[in-house]
Structures are given as C-alpha cells and as structure tokens.
Design a protein around this motif. Structure first.
Motif: not given
Length: 149
Positions: A62-67, A103-107, A127-133, A138-139
């Motif tokens: 379902k999250n595949s519609d993320k950028i 582990m902070v963010c992927h390229n 953005i793909k990879g950014f969920g609630g945690q 880091f948001g």
C-alpha cells in the motif's frame, strides 16, 4: 522468518557499495528485526543481522504510492547540493547517535527529500521510507535543514 548477515566496511572504497547493497536488500523484503555490532578488525566494519520475510506485507505494498528517487542523475545541480547538505546532516546525526549513517536515512530517501523539498512533516510522510517513527525521530531536523538552505 529468515536471517541474513551484512558487513558494512568502514573504508572509503567499500562503504558506499556495502550500504547500497544493504539498502537494495532492505527494499525487497519485510524486515522483522535487526541487530548491529561494530567489529574492530582490518578494516573495522558494522556487522548487521537482519531477520526478514521474503514477501512484502499488504501494508508495505500500500505504501508503494509513496515518492522515491533512486538515481542521483535525476537530480538538478541545486538538488544535488541539497542532497550533499542532507548527507552531511545524516553523518553528523549518526555520529551523535553512535550508529551507522544508513540507519538514520538511506541515500534514496535523502535524494527524494532533495527532489521534493517537503516543508511539513505531513509532506515528508509522502516519501518512501518515512513512517511515524522516522518522522518522530528526524522529521523536525530534516525540515529545519531544508529551511536553512
């Protein structure tokens, strides 16, 4: 559940390719749990144990519609400058938290941020990879970095 071990060598020659290899794997599976350990050797490296399932769950599909931007060549010169600034922030944050930078963010996440330039946490969640945690951790920092550029 399956297990796979990765070594992220802390040398200039190998670090990026090892991280890319891990990122590619993480994008293709459902991660259940991870464990990391810094190994002092020749060279020093992070040993990463990943417990995973082969197929993505329905929630992840379902999250595949993320950028997601996966190729640095898709970035303009200005976006590459933003990407470089975000990479420096990631390195500083990883050093502060005593964890590897991936582990902070992927390229791919940083490239996508540089392309999209989100101004709110809600926009960052697209953005793909950014969920609630990750947004909670880091948001605010990411939005502050973007606003400072």
């Amino acid at each position: 559940m399956k297990v796979k071990v990765f070594h992220i060598r802390l040398t200039k020659e190998n670090l990026q390719s090892d991280q890319d290899n891990l990122n590619s794997f993480l994008d293709s599976v459902t991660v259940k749990k991870t464990a990391t350990e810094l190994i002092n050797g020749q060279p020093n490296f992070w040993s990463i144990l990943v417990f995973y399932d082969d197929q993505k769950t329905e929630r992840q599909v379902k999250n595949s519609d993320k950028i997601s931007i996966t190729d640095e060549n898709e970035l303009t010169d200005e976006e590459k400058r933003i990407f470089a600034t975000l990479k420096q922030w990631r390195q500083d944050k990883a050093t502060q938290l005593n964890i590897p930078s991936f582990m902070v963010c992927h390229n791919t996440e940083l490239m996508t941020i540089a392309k999209v330039k989100p101004q709110t946490l809600d926009e960052l969640s697209n953005i793909k990879g950014f969920g609630g945690q990750k947004i909670a951790k880091f948001g605010d920092d990411i939005i502050a970095v973007l606003n400072s550029i």
